[in-house]
Design a protein around this motif. Structure first.
Motif, PDB file in Angstrom:
ATOM      1  N   ASP A   2      -2.343 -12.533  12.444  1.00 10.96           N
ATOM      2  CA  ASP A   2      -2.367 -11.695  11.605  1.00 10.96           C
ATOM      3  C   ASP A   2      -1.924 -11.621  10.320  1.00 10.96           C
ATOM      4  O   ASP A   2      -0.828 -12.068   9.613  1.00 10.96           O
ATOM      5  N   ARG A   3      -3.499 -11.712   9.434  1.00  4.58           N
ATOM      6  CA  ARG A   3      -2.840 -12.745   7.607  1.00  4.58           C
ATOM      7  C   ARG A   3      -2.192 -11.462   7.168  1.00  4.58           C
ATOM      8  O   ARG A   3      -1.188 -12.052   5.996  1.00  4.58           O
ATOM      9  N   LEU A   4      -1.627  -9.904   7.025  1.00  4.64           N
ATOM     10  CA  LEU A   4      -0.704  -9.055   6.496  1.00  4.64           C
ATOM     11  C   LEU A   4       1.038  -9.201   7.403  1.00  4.64           C
ATOM     12  O   LEU A   4       1.411  -9.220   5.963  1.00  4.64           O
ATOM     13  N   TYR A  26      -4.937  -7.736  -1.778  1.00  3.57           N
ATOM     14  CA  TYR A  26      -6.230  -9.183  -2.001  1.00  3.57           C
ATOM     15  C   TYR A  26      -7.052  -8.559  -0.181  1.00  3.57           C
ATOM     16  O   TYR A  26      -7.716  -8.002  -0.354  1.00  3.57           O
ATOM     17  N   GLU A  27      -6.255  -8.083   0.312  1.00  4.60           N
ATOM     18  CA  GLU A  27      -6.200  -8.696   2.054  1.00  4.60           C
ATOM     19  C   GLU A  27      -6.130  -6.863   1.934  1.00  4.60           C
ATOM     20  O   GLU A  27      -7.193  -6.615   2.533  1.00  4.60           O
ATOM     21  N   TYR A  28      -5.598  -6.294   2.147  1.00  2.04           N
ATOM     22  CA  TYR A  28      -5.817  -5.048   1.835  1.00  2.04           C
ATOM     23  C   TYR A  28      -7.076  -4.599   1.239  1.00  2.04           C
ATOM     24  O   TYR A  28      -7.638  -3.568   1.791  1.00  2.04           O
ATOM     25  N   LEU A  29      -7.204  -5.233   0.165  1.00  5.21           N
ATOM     26  CA  LEU A  29      -9.286  -4.809  -0.470  1.00  5.21           C
ATOM     27  C   LEU A  29     -10.043  -5.251   0.466  1.00  5.21           C
ATOM     28  O   LEU A  29     -11.047  -4.328   0.936  1.00  5.21           O
ATOM     29  N   ARG A  30      -9.530  -6.586   1.436  1.00  4.88           N
ATOM     30  CA  ARG A  30     -10.565  -6.336   2.292  1.00  4.88           C
ATOM     31  C   ARG A  30     -10.994  -5.602   3.247  1.00  4.88           C
ATOM     32  O   ARG A  30     -12.366  -5.730   3.836  1.00  4.88           O
ATOM     33  N   LEU A  38      -4.358  -1.463  -4.668  1.00  5.03           N
ATOM     34  CA  LEU A  38      -4.730  -0.636  -6.407  1.00  5.03           C
ATOM     35  C   LEU A  38      -2.911  -0.496  -6.124  1.00  5.03           C
ATOM     36  O   LEU A  38      -2.520  -1.036  -7.129  1.00  5.03           O
ATOM     37  N   ARG A  39      -1.883   0.261  -4.930  1.00  2.07           N
ATOM     38  CA  ARG A  39      -0.586  -0.009  -5.859  1.00  2.07           C
ATOM     39  C   ARG A  39      -0.212  -1.518  -5.260  1.00  2.07           C
ATOM     40  O   ARG A  39       0.770  -2.389  -6.398  1.00  2.07           O
ATOM     41  N   TRP A  40      -0.355  -2.296  -4.575  1.00  4.59           N
ATOM     42  CA  TRP A  40       0.502  -4.092  -4.533  1.00  4.59           C
ATOM     43  C   TRP A  40      -0.425  -4.503  -5.846  1.00  4.59           C
ATOM     44  O   TRP A  40       0.767  -5.134  -6.688  1.00  4.59           O
ATOM     45  N   TYR A  41      -1.149  -4.342  -6.644  1.00 10.54           N
ATOM     46  CA  TYR A  41      -1.731  -4.966  -7.445  1.00 10.54           C
ATOM     47  C   TYR A  41      -1.502  -4.280  -9.528  1.00 10.54           C
ATOM     48  O   TYR A  41      -0.768  -5.361 -10.113  1.00 10.54           O
ATOM     49  N   GLU A  42      -1.102  -3.155  -9.141  1.00  9.43           N
ATOM     50  CA  GLU A  42       0.076  -2.443 -10.059  1.00  9.43           C
ATOM     51  C   GLU A  42       0.928  -2.594  -9.975  1.00  9.43           C
ATOM     52  O   GLU A  42       2.249  -3.394 -10.931  1.00  9.43           O
TER      53      GLU A  42
END
Length: 106
Positions: A2-4, A26-30, A38-42
């Motif tokens: 489980d990558r996350l 990125y994992e959420y985006l995938r 978006l929240r993680w990138y922000e």
């Protein structure tokens, strides 16, 4: 595997590591969870604004969500940051993305 789950362990060790924050986003985006990504990138912009690689991906995500004015704002901030830290490769990518956004807007 489980990558996350693995990434969250890394996050617990250092919640300010921009690479870990990016990897979680990125994992959420995938997984198709764009709002979470978006929240993680922000969050990267909050803890490590000089991590210039995130601006391109964050801008592209805003474009994909149809939020072009926010994408423009992110690209502009990224361009400014890249100039400040002399990151020419990311600067070039951001300038191109910004021009593409304007071309698409007509």
């Amino acid at each position: 595997m489980d990558r996350l789950k693995d990434l969250y362990r890394l996050y617990e060790d250092d919640p300010t590591d921009p690479f870990t924050l990016f990897a979680i986003g990125y994992e959420y985006l995938r997984q198709g969870e764009r709002e979470k990504a978006l929240r993680w990138y922000e969050s990267i912009r909050e803890v490590a604004p000089d991590y210039t690689g995130v601006y391109y991906h964050l801008g592209k995500l805003y474009v994909a969500l149809g939020r072009n004015s926010e994408a423009r704002r992110v690209y502009d901030a990224g361009i400014h940051m890249c100039r400040r830290v002399s990151e020419m490769k990311d600067l070039s990518e951001l300038q191109q993305a910004r021009m593409d956004l304007e071309d698409d807007a007509g």
